[in-house]
Design an enzyme around this catalytic site. Sequence first.
Site, mmCIF file in Angstrom:
data_model
loop_
_atom_site.group_PDB
_atom_site.id
_atom_site.type_symbol
_atom_site.label_atom_id
_atom_site.label_comp_id
_atom_site.label_asym_id
_atom_site.label_seq_id
_atom_site.Cartn_x
_atom_site.Cartn_y
_atom_site.Cartn_z
ATOM 1 N N HIS A 167 44.441 -73.063 38.014
ATOM 2 C CA HIS A 167 45.345 -72.362 38.549
ATOM 3 C C HIS A 167 46.436 -73.068 39.376
ATOM 4 O O HIS A 167 46.164 -73.968 39.975
ATOM 5 C CB HIS A 167 44.963 -71.150 39.248
ATOM 6 C CG HIS A 167 45.848 -70.197 39.739
ATOM 7 N ND1 HIS A 167 46.462 -70.272 40.775
ATOM 8 C CD2 HIS A 167 45.931 -68.810 39.177
ATOM 9 C CE1 HIS A 167 47.232 -69.020 41.134
ATOM 10 N NE2 HIS A 167 46.786 -68.181 40.087
ATOM 11 N N ASP A 177 37.083 -73.111 42.078
ATOM 12 C CA ASP A 177 37.645 -72.182 42.221
ATOM 13 C C ASP A 177 36.776 -70.956 41.265
ATOM 14 O O ASP A 177 36.873 -71.149 40.261
ATOM 15 C CB ASP A 177 38.963 -72.515 41.616
ATOM 16 C CG ASP A 177 39.834 -71.126 41.542
ATOM 17 O OD1 ASP A 177 39.362 -70.011 41.901
ATOM 18 O OD2 ASP A 177 40.900 -71.314 40.576
ATOM 19 N N GLN A 187 37.583 -66.227 39.373
ATOM 20 C CA GLN A 187 37.670 -65.356 38.155
ATOM 21 C C GLN A 187 35.976 -65.214 37.952
ATOM 22 O O GLN A 187 35.625 -64.596 37.130
ATOM 23 C CB GLN A 187 38.234 -66.057 37.158
ATOM 24 C CG GLN A 187 39.746 -66.288 37.289
ATOM 25 C CD GLN A 187 40.312 -64.768 37.094
ATOM 26 O OE1 GLN A 187 39.934 -63.822 36.800
ATOM 27 N NE2 GLN A 187 41.543 -64.837 37.530
ATOM 28 N N LYS A 197 40.735 -59.886 43.842
ATOM 29 C CA LYS A 197 40.263 -59.955 42.434
ATOM 30 C C LYS A 197 38.836 -59.112 42.684
ATOM 31 O O LYS A 197 38.076 -58.687 41.701
ATOM 32 C CB LYS A 197 39.941 -61.379 42.020
ATOM 33 C CG LYS A 197 41.109 -62.202 41.886
ATOM 34 C CD LYS A 197 41.635 -61.829 40.747
ATOM 35 C CE LYS A 197 42.662 -62.794 40.377
ATOM 36 N NZ LYS A 197 43.690 -62.573 39.321
ATOM 37 N N CYS A 226 50.412 -68.547 36.313
ATOM 38 C CA CYS A 226 50.263 -69.758 37.333
ATOM 39 C C CYS A 226 49.548 -70.701 36.649
ATOM 40 O O CYS A 226 48.679 -71.312 37.419
ATOM 41 C CB CYS A 226 49.411 -69.144 38.498
ATOM 42 S SG CYS A 226 50.451 -67.940 39.329
#
Length: 311
Positions: free
Chosen positions: A20, A97, A100, A123, A266
């Site tokens: 991202h 990261d 997600q 999220k 993104c």
Amino acid sequence: MSLKRFICYGGQIILTVAEHHSAIVPWQFVSQKTGATLKYVGLTKEEVPDIDQLKSLLSNKTKIVVVHHVSNVLGSMLPIEEIVTWSNKVGAKVLVDACQSVPHMAVDVQKLGADFLVASSHKMCGPTGVGFLHSKFEILSSMEPFLGGGEMIADVFQDRSTYAEPPSRFEAGTPAIGEAIGLGAAIDYLSHIGMDQIHEYEKELATYLYETLNSVPNVRIYGPSPSQTGHRAPLCSFNVENVHPTDIAEILDLQHGVAVRSGHHCAQILHRTLGINASARASLHFYNTKEEVDVFIHALKDTIDFLTSQH
């Protein structure tokens, strides 16, 4: 020792082309300020980041490895524990990261062993504008603050200041109190449902979404199939032959009340790697159902028929 000092001239920062923008742009800043070089891991033919290439890029010049846990475009998942093991052998730090993955599955940060792990509140069914960073205390204790102000100091003298212990030294000024409370409530909510239960349900939902969408003529889904990896996030980025994804998203919204996202999500580097400018993305969470997937597929077929009939 700050991260900027740790990543010195001649050092390397390894990322994947599937990151991202929020996991790329800050490291471009660091690279410009320190003279470190950015190295990008490409994709395999299955359209997942090439882990063998990542392993081959690691050397004593590598200072930090920045990788996603789950891709927001490809729906694929990386073997973080292995990446951490390989990286630590050459003395490199690992930043994950997890935006997600944390909302969709149980994530054991101790087991993963990453030096840094980040996720965002929105999220996780929480408020916007807040998230969290998890790191090892000894690493945070060795780092200097990057913002100055109230709450992050121990003592202030006319010519110098001493800093509070982590995490306070990195939280200058009045914190986002309301947002943090909201994030805590969201975490309690997800935990009450059960992250393992959410994950198992979403695995089934993800497979159903992929298979039904894949059955629509002229649709191209990006990323691996569930059968290739055994796990795929409950999202599908896709394009329809000779139809722009923005047109698809607008017609689905205006005529059918179905919300998908269109654009580069993104992840422009990833889209260029895939040879496209944009894609549409259907994303699911634990509150969605197979019946809603059916509504989406029916609406998508109608939308494709409408758009292709205009040509």
